[in-house]
Scaffold this motif. Sequence first.
Motif, mmCIF file in Angstrom:
data_model
loop_
_atom_site.group_PDB
_atom_site.id
_atom_site.type_symbol
_atom_site.label_atom_id
_atom_site.label_comp_id
_atom_site.label_asym_id
_atom_site.label_seq_id
_atom_site.Cartn_x
_atom_site.Cartn_y
_atom_site.Cartn_z
ATOM 1 N N HIS A 52 0.811 -1.214 0.000
ATOM 2 C CA HIS A 52 0.000 0.000 0.000
ATOM 3 C C HIS A 52 0.846 1.267 0.000
ATOM 4 C CE1 HIS A 52 -3.316 -2.757 0.618
ATOM 5 N NE2 HIS A 52 -4.122 -1.753 0.317
ATOM 6 N N LEU A 53 2.009 1.229 0.636
ATOM 7 C CA LEU A 53 2.922 2.377 0.554
ATOM 8 C C LEU A 53 3.364 2.603 -0.895
ATOM 9 C CD1 LEU A 53 5.109 1.800 3.730
ATOM 10 C CD2 LEU A 53 3.541 3.727 3.326
ATOM 11 N N GLU A 54 3.666 1.513 -1.603
ATOM 12 C CA GLU A 54 4.055 1.632 -3.016
ATOM 13 C C GLU A 54 2.887 2.161 -3.857
ATOM 14 O OE1 GLU A 54 5.675 -2.078 -4.428
ATOM 15 O OE2 GLU A 54 7.322 -2.024 -2.994
ATOM 16 N N LEU A 55 1.687 1.687 -3.584
ATOM 17 C CA LEU A 55 0.517 2.168 -4.319
ATOM 18 C C LEU A 55 0.217 3.628 -3.999
ATOM 19 C CD1 LEU A 55 -1.755 -0.976 -4.049
ATOM 20 C CD2 LEU A 55 -0.757 -0.032 -6.151
ATOM 21 N N ALA A 56 0.415 4.037 -2.746
ATOM 22 C CA ALA A 56 0.202 5.443 -2.379
ATOM 23 C C ALA A 56 1.180 6.346 -3.124
ATOM 24 C CB ALA A 56 0.326 5.627 -0.872
ATOM 25 N N ALA A 57 2.420 5.893 -3.285
ATOM 26 C CA ALA A 57 3.400 6.678 -4.049
ATOM 27 C C ALA A 57 3.040 6.717 -5.531
ATOM 28 C CB ALA A 57 4.804 6.099 -3.850
ATOM 29 N N PHE A 58 2.431 5.661 -6.022
ATOM 30 C CA PHE A 58 2.023 5.534 -7.432
ATOM 31 C C PHE A 58 0.676 6.200 -7.700
ATOM 32 C CE2 PHE A 58 0.621 2.373 -10.896
ATOM 33 C CZ PHE A 58 1.416 2.938 -11.885
ATOM 34 N N TYR A 59 -0.057 6.527 -6.646
ATOM 35 C CA TYR A 59 -1.430 7.009 -6.778
ATOM 36 C C TYR A 59 -1.605 8.242 -7.667
ATOM 37 C CZ TYR A 59 -6.162 8.419 -5.808
ATOM 38 O OH TYR A 59 -7.466 8.790 -5.967
ATOM 39 N N PRO A 60 -0.715 9.240 -7.637
ATOM 40 C CA PRO A 60 -0.937 10.380 -8.539
ATOM 41 C C PRO A 60 -1.030 9.964 -10.011
ATOM 42 C CG PRO A 60 0.675 10.961 -6.883
ATOM 43 C CD PRO A 60 0.411 9.475 -6.733
ATOM 44 N N LYS A 61 -0.290 8.944 -10.408
ATOM 45 C CA LYS A 61 -0.374 8.453 -11.785
ATOM 46 C C LYS A 61 -1.667 7.681 -12.002
ATOM 47 C CE LYS A 61 4.551 8.496 -12.275
ATOM 48 N NZ LYS A 61 5.783 7.809 -12.152
ATOM 49 N N ILE A 62 -2.077 6.902 -11.016
ATOM 50 C CA ILE A 62 -3.337 6.162 -11.111
ATOM 51 C C ILE A 62 -4.494 7.144 -11.293
ATOM 52 C CG2 ILE A 62 -4.964 4.721 -9.799
ATOM 53 C CD1 ILE A 62 -2.470 3.425 -8.467
ATOM 54 N N ALA A 63 -4.503 8.192 -10.477
ATOM 55 C CA ALA A 63 -5.605 9.160 -10.500
ATOM 56 C C ALA A 63 -5.660 9.935 -11.819
ATOM 57 C CB ALA A 63 -5.476 10.120 -9.326
ATOM 58 N N VAL A 64 -4.521 10.369 -12.312
ATOM 59 C CA VAL A 64 -4.507 11.163 -13.548
ATOM 60 C C VAL A 64 -4.816 10.296 -14.772
ATOM 61 C CG1 VAL A 64 -2.053 11.002 -14.183
ATOM 62 C CG2 VAL A 64 -3.322 13.107 -14.626
ATOM 63 N N ALA A 65 -4.716 8.991 -14.628
ATOM 64 C CA ALA A 65 -4.940 8.067 -15.743
ATOM 65 C C ALA A 65 -6.355 7.503 -15.751
ATOM 66 C CB ALA A 65 -3.924 6.935 -15.694
ATOM 67 N N TYR A 66 -7.284 8.168 -15.078
ATOM 68 C CA TYR A 66 -8.677 7.715 -15.062
ATOM 69 C C TYR A 66 -8.778 6.241 -14.667
ATOM 70 C CZ TYR A 66 -9.285 12.085 -17.567
ATOM 71 O OH TYR A 66 -9.248 13.401 -17.926
ATOM 72 N N THR A 67 -8.141 5.913 -13.573
ATOM 73 C CA THR A 67 -8.153 4.559 -13.043
ATOM 74 C C THR A 67 -8.568 4.642 -11.582
ATOM 75 O OG1 THR A 67 -6.395 3.903 -14.560
ATOM 76 C CG2 THR A 67 -6.722 2.513 -12.627
ATOM 77 N N GLN A 68 -9.387 3.708 -11.170
ATOM 78 C CA GLN A 68 -9.840 3.671 -9.779
ATOM 79 C C GLN A 68 -9.040 2.612 -9.022
ATOM 80 O OE1 GLN A 68 -11.964 6.065 -8.975
ATOM 81 N NE2 GLN A 68 -11.948 6.598 -11.153
ATOM 82 N N ILE A 69 -9.017 2.752 -7.713
ATOM 83 C CA ILE A 69 -8.359 1.770 -6.859
ATOM 84 C C ILE A 69 -9.208 1.606 -5.599
ATOM 85 C CG2 ILE A 69 -6.815 3.528 -5.917
ATOM 86 C CD1 ILE A 69 -4.669 1.336 -5.617
ATOM 87 N N VAL A 70 -9.344 0.365 -5.161
ATOM 88 C CA VAL A 70 -10.136 0.046 -3.973
ATOM 89 C C VAL A 70 -9.404 -1.050 -3.212
ATOM 90 C CG1 VAL A 70 -12.311 -0.950 -3.136
ATOM 91 C CG2 VAL A 70 -12.346 0.662 -5.047
ATOM 92 N N THR A 71 -9.368 -0.920 -1.896
ATOM 93 C CA THR A 71 -8.840 -1.966 -1.024
ATOM 94 C C THR A 71 -9.988 -2.537 -0.210
ATOM 95 O OG1 THR A 71 -6.640 -0.962 -0.833
ATOM 96 C CG2 THR A 71 -7.316 -2.447 0.939
#
Length: 190
Positions: A52-71
């Motif tokens: 989750h730390l790695e995903l949090a660091a990657f999150y700005p790219k996830i968000a700008v790429a019109y991608t959702q994430i759910v845990t």
Amino acid sequence: MRADIVPGAQFPDYELTDHTRTRRKLSELQGIDPMILILSRGHYCPKDHQQHLELAAFYPKIAVAYTQIVTISTDNILESNEFRSAVGAQWTFLSDSGRKIQQDLDIQEYTDPHHNPMIPHTIVLEPGLIIYKIYNGYWFWGRPSPDDLRQDLRAIMQKTRPDWDLAKPGLRENWEGDKTLHYPYKAARQ
């Protein structure tokens, strides 16, 4: 994992309570976008924290790429909130403390009877909750890296976005017309 949970199949549209105590369906959270779904052991697991730390660091790219994430974890709502805060996550955490998903998908981690978590998985979903890829994260190296996710999401976007290549014949004309081939696509507007 249940035998019908495979690439190309539709993932169940579970409804659970999120970290704000709001009932949410996966399809509502996904909308028309790809989604990364993490089935997590929970707050107590150092492997989950690292992922989750790695995903949090990657999150700005996830968000700008019109991608959702759910845990989703077997944590209660308080533990879900604490886990979300501890890793700096900005996405939705769903609580499955009743272990509905663990039981329905047949992913009880029998090696940890004390916590009774689900076997951790990361599932990459195309729009419509269609399973693109499943990663089994019982061992940390089974979990996808941000680069693995980037490759998966690129393939999904190329497959599902008619406007992936703006030079494609007919796209300019569609833009000047009803724009049904351009994000956020007519179906999403209705």
